[in-house]
Scaffold this motif. Structure first.
Motif, PDB file in Angstrom:
ATOM      1  N   LYS A 128     -19.790 -30.186  26.786  1.00 19.62           N
ATOM      2  CA  LYS A 128     -19.818 -28.719  26.866  1.00 19.62           C
ATOM      3  C   LYS A 128     -18.406 -28.176  27.016  1.00 19.62           C
ATOM      4  CE  LYS A 128     -21.918 -24.974  29.485  1.00 19.62           C
ATOM      5  NZ  LYS A 128     -22.612 -24.611  30.714  1.00 19.62           N
ATOM      6  N   GLU A 161     -18.277 -26.552  22.964  1.00 21.52           N
ATOM      7  CA  GLU A 161     -19.458 -25.854  23.450  1.00 21.52           C
ATOM      8  C   GLU A 161     -20.470 -25.628  22.334  1.00 21.52           C
ATOM      9  OE1 GLU A 161     -18.893 -23.116  26.319  1.00 21.52           O
ATOM     10  OE2 GLU A 161     -20.978 -22.480  26.333  1.00 21.52           O
ATOM     11  N   GLU A 162     -19.957 -25.354  21.154  1.00 17.25           N
ATOM     12  CA  GLU A 162     -20.882 -25.070  20.047  1.00 17.25           C
ATOM     13  C   GLU A 162     -21.796 -26.266  19.789  1.00 17.25           C
ATOM     14  OE1 GLU A 162     -18.894 -24.500  16.382  1.00 17.25           O
ATOM     15  OE2 GLU A 162     -20.729 -24.077  15.280  1.00 17.25           O
ATOM     16  N   ARG A 204     -24.254 -26.752  22.653  1.00 16.55           N
ATOM     17  CA  ARG A 204     -25.345 -25.793  22.608  1.00 16.55           C
ATOM     18  C   ARG A 204     -26.337 -26.183  21.525  1.00 16.55           C
ATOM     19  NH1 ARG A 204     -25.238 -21.168  25.103  1.00 16.55           N
ATOM     20  NH2 ARG A 204     -22.982 -21.289  25.304  1.00 16.55           N
ATOM     21  N   ILE A 247     -29.693 -27.220  23.330  1.00 12.65           N
ATOM     22  CA  ILE A 247     -30.571 -26.058  23.443  1.00 12.65           C
ATOM     23  C   ILE A 247     -31.294 -25.783  22.133  1.00 12.65           C
ATOM     24  CG2 ILE A 247     -30.621 -23.603  23.979  1.00 12.65           C
ATOM     25  CD1 ILE A 247     -28.298 -24.147  25.873  1.00 12.65           C
ATOM     26  N   THR A 248     -30.539 -25.781  21.051  1.00 11.59           N
ATOM     27  CA  THR A 248     -31.174 -25.440  19.773  1.00 11.59           C
ATOM     28  C   THR A 248     -32.097 -26.557  19.294  1.00 11.59           C
ATOM     29  OG1 THR A 248     -29.053 -24.420  19.285  1.00 11.59           O
ATOM     30  CG2 THR A 248     -30.695 -24.429  17.526  1.00 11.59           C
TER      31      THR A 248
END
Lengths: 191, 456
Positions: free
Chosen positions: B348, B352-353, B356, B360-361
């Motif tokens: 992270k 971060e992209e 994420r 999360i996605t």
């Protein structure tokens, strides 16, 4: 280090309902490599139970066994020892050392295991051993009512065998052991 | 500092595909840069100019790791730009396996090893660039890095002798079966007196301490023996499955058999000496590279004692990672879950992209892939030679193997970020659980860069 369980004369269901619970708790699968049974189980359920303890099971025919296909005598080789198995009612006088010794010579074995007397005995005879594991359930015998449940566990290691005797006396399991060493040279010259 | 977007150096095409040439780590500047921007500038700038023979990022297949004569042209400009902290002069990697860099590193290491007192900082620095495969250097360097050999050369023989006899003693004590133990305890039991009578009743004797094979007592050696049998069976099964593709470990040769026996003995002794952790599946994978390296030591004496040496080095290596194998500690602050979440946090911070997108996605729980990466120290993700190379870095990094491991794992994720970002749960999971083979020097370089970038 081979563990061999020797037992017999259970007489289930005629004279006894089951093995004593203290014995049953000790006999767990996975520890014992061979089981030799002198006979008089008497029913197939007992054979199945013994099979769960160990897949290598040898039984000889006792006079009350319901399965008629068991042999009268059996011999097998475990490690350096030759074992002989017979129920013992065929050998008269019952339990007599000299007669059993004749059977031992006949079968040409180092360790002869017989039963029928429901009494534990272990004799040494001419570089061989004659063992009677007694009755594992303590069933009464043709001779006496006063029987202590007992069985034998042999630990065969090379030329040595350690015989552990398990007896149920007054509700307690008592264990003794006997050491025996086989003389490596020819064992059949009369000393 | 948390980066909102991808840093510049990460944005270069360098990271989207793996170069197919055997990179020399030290060709890129390894000197820690104080700010990220200078590092980005140093690397991204030269890349822009020359034609880079890189397959387009969209290409799904990774070029296989081969040592070919195909070179990156941009490496030359970088060499001129960056300060080389190695003593190399030669720019071109030769197509064959041993390049002049290897030779010089080998020379450096040998020089370091032959000193009277080994300078650990120097050793670590050279070793972190990769240890050459020949001359048994790796075996000695690993032993030094794991603290098995003391820095003072003169003490080596005495230390080795001491440790090896210690191991021998362990084996004798712990690998005896109960029959032998009982026999040893009562030496005088079987006398010749029983031979005097040819027939008659056999004398019965008391069983000592209630020790009989069917004993259910906790302290009974027989009971412990049978309980250990389960573990021994497990160890046996795992050892037979270790690296089935390698002749060294599995096969019909007696060599393989003796190696397997050695692995078994080591693991059994370890399990018996550590009743708290016993044996856990996976320990065999951590032991295998150690034993392989030590056994293939050209020095005969060292190779013969590989088993004892591997045992102690294995203990040392595992000491940093023990908690990963302890089930009770799974959810604690030192257990495997916490390490995995640290990795997640690390990712992270640096990307971060990607983080994420993964967590999360696409909801790819890091436990699905990172568990094996971390507990087995990446031995299962790459081929054997590559994992040895990675272990060179893991063991030599002064930050410690765990920190380094996390960085390497993070680098592994970052290297395939394009594919991950484009993928969904299934494809991402598939990719991460079968990590594509890549250029290891490249991977380690990225991992190293993560260190200099670490926001503290």
């Amino acid at each position: 280090m081979v563990l061999v369980l020797a037992l017999g004369d259970l007489h289930i269901p005629h004279r006894a309902a089951d093995l004593p619970p203290k014995f049953k708790s000790m006999l767990v699968p996975g520890k014992i490599q061979h089981i030799i049974c002198t006979g008089n189980l008497c029913i197939k359920e007992v054979q199945d139970y013994l099979k769960t303890l160990c897949p290598d099971l040898h039984i000889t025919r006792g006079e009350y066994d319901e399965d008629t296909r068991y042999p009268e005598t059996k011999t097998l080789t475990i490690g350096q020892f030759k074992l002989g198995l017979c129920h013992g009612h065929q050998v008269i006088p019952w339990g007599d050392l000299d007669s059993l010794a004749m059977l031992q010579r006949q079968l040409d074995v180092d360790i002869l295991v017989t039963g029928h007397t429901h009494q534990f005995t272990a004799y040494k005879h001419e570089a061989g051993v004659v063992i009677n594991p007694g009755s594992a359930t303590g069933a009464y015998s043709s001779i006496t009512y006063d029987v202590n449940p007992s069985f034998v566990l042999m630990d065969i290691d090379g030329l040595r065998v350690v015989i552990y005797v398990y007896e149920l006396i007054d509700g307690e399991v008592k264990v003794d052991k006997i050491d025996f060493k086989k003389t490596p040279a020819t064992t059949h010259s009369a000393h | 500092m948390a980066k909102e977007r991808m840093p510049d150096w990460l944005n270069s095409s360098l990271w989207s595909t793996t170069p197919s040439v055997d990179d020399r780590l030290h060709r890129f500047s390894l000197s820690p840069t104080t700010t990220t921007t200078t590092a980005a500038a140093a690397v991204s700038e030269p890349i822009v100019q020359p034609t880079v023979p890189v397959s387009p990022p969209a290409a799904a297949s990774r070029p296989q790791y081969t040592v070919t004569s195909q070179k990156y042209e941009f490496r030359d400009p970088i060499d001129k730009n960056s300060n080389n902290n190695s003593n190399d002069n030669d720019q071109n990697a030769s197509p064959s396996g041993v390049s002049p860099d290897d030779i010089s590193r080998q020379a450096q290491l040998l020089a370091e090893l032959s000193k009277k007192v080994v300078n650990f900082r120097e050793l670590r620095r050279i070793a972190s660039q990769g240890i050459p495969d020949g001359a048994g250097i790796r075996s000695t360097v690993w032993k030094l890095l794991l603290g098995y050999l003391p820095p003072d050369r003169l003490q080596w023989s005495s230390e080795l002798a001491k440790k090896r006899s210690e191991y021998k003693q362990f084996k004798e004590e712990l690998l005896m079966n109960p029959t032998e133990i009982t026999r040893k305890l009562e030496k005088s039991a079987v006398d010749d007196h029983s031979k005097s009578e040819s027939s008659g009743l056999l004398s019965r004797s008391q069983v000592t301490h209630g020790e009989h094979p069917l004993s259910l007592g906790e302290s009974s050696i027989w009971n412990q023996f049978f309980q250990d049998t389960e573990i021994i069976e497990q160890i046996d099964r795992d050892v037979k499955r270790t690296h089935p593709d390698m002749q060294f470990f599995s096969g019909d040769l007696p060599l393989a058999k003796s190696n397997q026996d050695a692995l078994k003995d080591i693991l059994i002794v370890f399990a018996k000496l550590n009743p708290g952790i016993r044996y856990v599946q996976g320990m065999n994978e951590i032991l295998a590279p150690l034993f392989y390296v030590f056994r293939n030591d050209p020095d005969e004496e060292m190779a013969a004692a590989a088993e004892a040496d591997s045992f102690f080095c294995f203990v040392e290596l595992l000491s940093g990672f023990r908690d990963h194998f302890c089930k009770q500690l799974d959810n604690s602050t030192v257990g495997i879950r916490s390490t995995i979440s640290r990795l997640s946090q690390f990712l992270k911070e640096h990307d971060e992209e990607l983080w994420r997108h993964l967590e999360i996605t696409t909801k790819v729980n890091p436990q699905f892939y990172a568990f094996r990466w971390i507990t087995l120290l990446l031995t299962q993700e790459f081929n054997f030679a590559d994992s040895l190379h990675i272990w060179d870095t893991l063991l030599s990094d002064p930050e410690g193997p765990l920190e380094t491991l996390l960085r390497v794992c993070c680098a592994m994720l970052i290297l395939v970020r394009r594919r991950l970002l484009a993928g969904d749960f299934t494809s991402n999971l598939k990719l991460l659980q079968n990590y594509p083979s890549s250029n290891i020097s490249h991977l380690l370089y990225v991992a190293n860069k993560l260190r200099s970038q670490a926001s503290n």
